[in-house]
Scaffold this active site. Structure first.
Site, PDB file in Angstrom:
ATOM      1  N   TYR A  53      34.619  60.019  16.274  1.00 54.86           N
ATOM      2  CA  TYR A  53      35.566  58.943  15.972  1.00 54.86           C
ATOM      3  C   TYR A  53      36.703  58.877  16.984  1.00 54.86           C
ATOM      4  CZ  TYR A  53      32.918  58.223  11.752  1.00 54.86           C
ATOM      5  OH  TYR A  53      31.897  57.945  10.889  1.00 54.86           O
ATOM      6  N   GLN A  86      33.425  44.591   7.588  1.00 55.52           N
ATOM      7  CA  GLN A  86      32.819  45.916   7.521  1.00 55.52           C
ATOM      8  C   GLN A  86      33.207  46.741   8.743  1.00 55.52           C
ATOM      9  OE1 GLN A  86      28.506  45.657   6.079  1.00 55.52           O
ATOM     10  NE2 GLN A  86      28.927  43.529   6.604  1.00 55.52           N
ATOM     11  N   ASN A  87      33.887  46.113   9.692  1.00 57.65           N
ATOM     12  CA  ASN A  87      34.234  46.778  10.948  1.00 57.65           C
ATOM     13  C   ASN A  87      35.494  47.630  10.791  1.00 57.65           C
ATOM     14  OD1 ASN A  87      32.066  45.385  12.030  1.00 57.65           O
ATOM     15  ND2 ASN A  87      33.346  43.710  12.788  1.00 57.65           N
ATOM     16  N   VAL A  88      35.562  48.686  11.583  1.00 57.45           N
ATOM     17  CA  VAL A  88      36.709  49.597  11.508  1.00 57.45           C
ATOM     18  C   VAL A  88      37.649  49.414  12.700  1.00 57.45           C
ATOM     19  CG1 VAL A  88      35.488  51.287  10.085  1.00 57.45           C
ATOM     20  CG2 VAL A  88      35.363  51.492  12.579  1.00 57.45           C
ATOM     21  N   HIS A 104      35.349  49.324   5.102  1.00 54.15           N
ATOM     22  CA  HIS A 104      34.864  50.652   5.484  1.00 54.15           C
ATOM     23  C   HIS A 104      35.895  51.497   6.207  1.00 54.15           C
ATOM     24  CE1 HIS A 104      30.591  48.751   5.300  1.00 54.15           C
ATOM     25  NE2 HIS A 104      31.037  49.106   4.111  1.00 54.15           N
ATOM     26  N   GLY A 169      27.516  38.105  11.839  1.00 56.03           N
ATOM     27  CA  GLY A 169      27.181  39.342  12.541  1.00 56.03           C
ATOM     28  C   GLY A 169      26.916  40.537  11.665  1.00 56.03           C
ATOM     29  N   THR A 170      26.304  40.321  10.514  1.00 56.91           N
ATOM     30  CA  THR A 170      25.947  41.451   9.668  1.00 56.91           C
ATOM     31  C   THR A 170      24.522  41.264   9.167  1.00 56.91           C
ATOM     32  OG1 THR A 170      26.389  42.636   7.595  1.00 56.91           O
ATOM     33  CG2 THR A 170      27.080  40.339   7.691  1.00 56.91           C
ATOM     34  N   SER A 171      23.797  42.358   9.070  1.00 61.19           N
ATOM     35  CA  SER A 171      22.393  42.299   8.646  1.00 61.19           C
ATOM     36  C   SER A 171      22.251  42.086   7.146  1.00 61.19           C
ATOM     37  CB  SER A 171      21.692  43.612   9.028  1.00 61.19           C
ATOM     38  OG  SER A 171      22.267  44.696   8.310  1.00 61.19           O
TER      39      SER A 171
END
Length: 230
Positions: A53, A86-88, A104, A169-171
């Site tokens: 990270y 959902q991005n950090v 997330h 941009g997410t599955s």
């Protein structure tokens, strides 16, 4: 003012040069996901997890928001826009979007490794020996596999009020984030922006698929919604 709710995933940040982490073989930067994104992984090898990270955090200072992030900001001229990501990364923040929920976690924050009560801003590396106020080792403020997603109830509340729902941009394979689409009102218009959209067009009413990368797809979205692109 109508409420437009956007769910974003790794695809919106990919054009800024941020890796989507997960390769086709399921590995994250060559690591098994459970090694670097689980409480067990952190207990087994905290140095490895912190380094993973720390590298992601350093990368943030070498990238910038792309056109897609700025196009979402432009939507605020006509709509009350809420972004659930959902991005950090902090690219939505840098594009000056007004309402952002990180499902997330956030790379630029750290937390106690024994409690959810201590979270702080953090822009440098986290090293072994860096302690939270409760004396525990600091860890990334990231929701790992097997952990609760504390912002989901707030996200559900916002999605239930959506007049328009946009997915970028997410599955739609990661839960509980993927379940948010089930909380919109039945006739709510849905726009799905992805170069390889994995969604059944017949599964939802009022679904418009924009088969494109995030920057071009959001430009088309502005046109469809009659929002100025200037």
């Amino acid at each position: 003012m109508k409420k437009l709710v956007v769910l974003t995933g790794a695809g919106i940040s990919a054009e800024s040069g941020i890796n989507t982490f997960r390769d086709a073989d399921g590995l994250w930067e060559g690591h098994d996901i459970m090694e670097v994104a689980s409480p067990q992984g952190f207990r087994n090898n905290p140095e490895l997890v912190l380094d993973f990270y720390n590298q992601r955090r350093r990368q943030l200072f070498d990238v910038s928001p792309n056109e897609a992030h700025f196009n979402l900001k432009k939507l605020e001229d006509e709509y009350e826009v809420h972004i659930i990501t959902q991005n950090v990364d902090d690219l939505h923040e840098r594009a000056k979007s007004s309402h952002i929920i990180h499902l997330h976690g956030e790379l630029l924050k750290a937390k106690s490794s024994i409690s959810d009560d201590f979270i702080c801003e953090w822009t440098k590396d986290i090293n072994i020996g860096d302690k939270a106020k409760d004396g525990s080792q600091l860890r990334p403020y990231i929701v790992w596999f097997g952990e609760d997603v504390p912002m989901i109830p707030k996200a559900v509340e916002i999605v239930e009020q959506a007049d328009i729902f946009v997915i970028i941009g997410t599955s739609m394979q990661v839960y509980p984030a993927a379940s948010l689409i089930n909380f919109i009102e039945e006739e709510t218009p849905i726009y799905f922006i992805d170069p390889k959209p994995m969604v059944n067009k017949n599964a939802f009413n009022n679904l418009t698929i924009i088969k494109d990368v995030a920057s071009l797809g959001t430009k088309k979205l502005l046109e469809l919604l009659n929002v100025s692109n200037h």
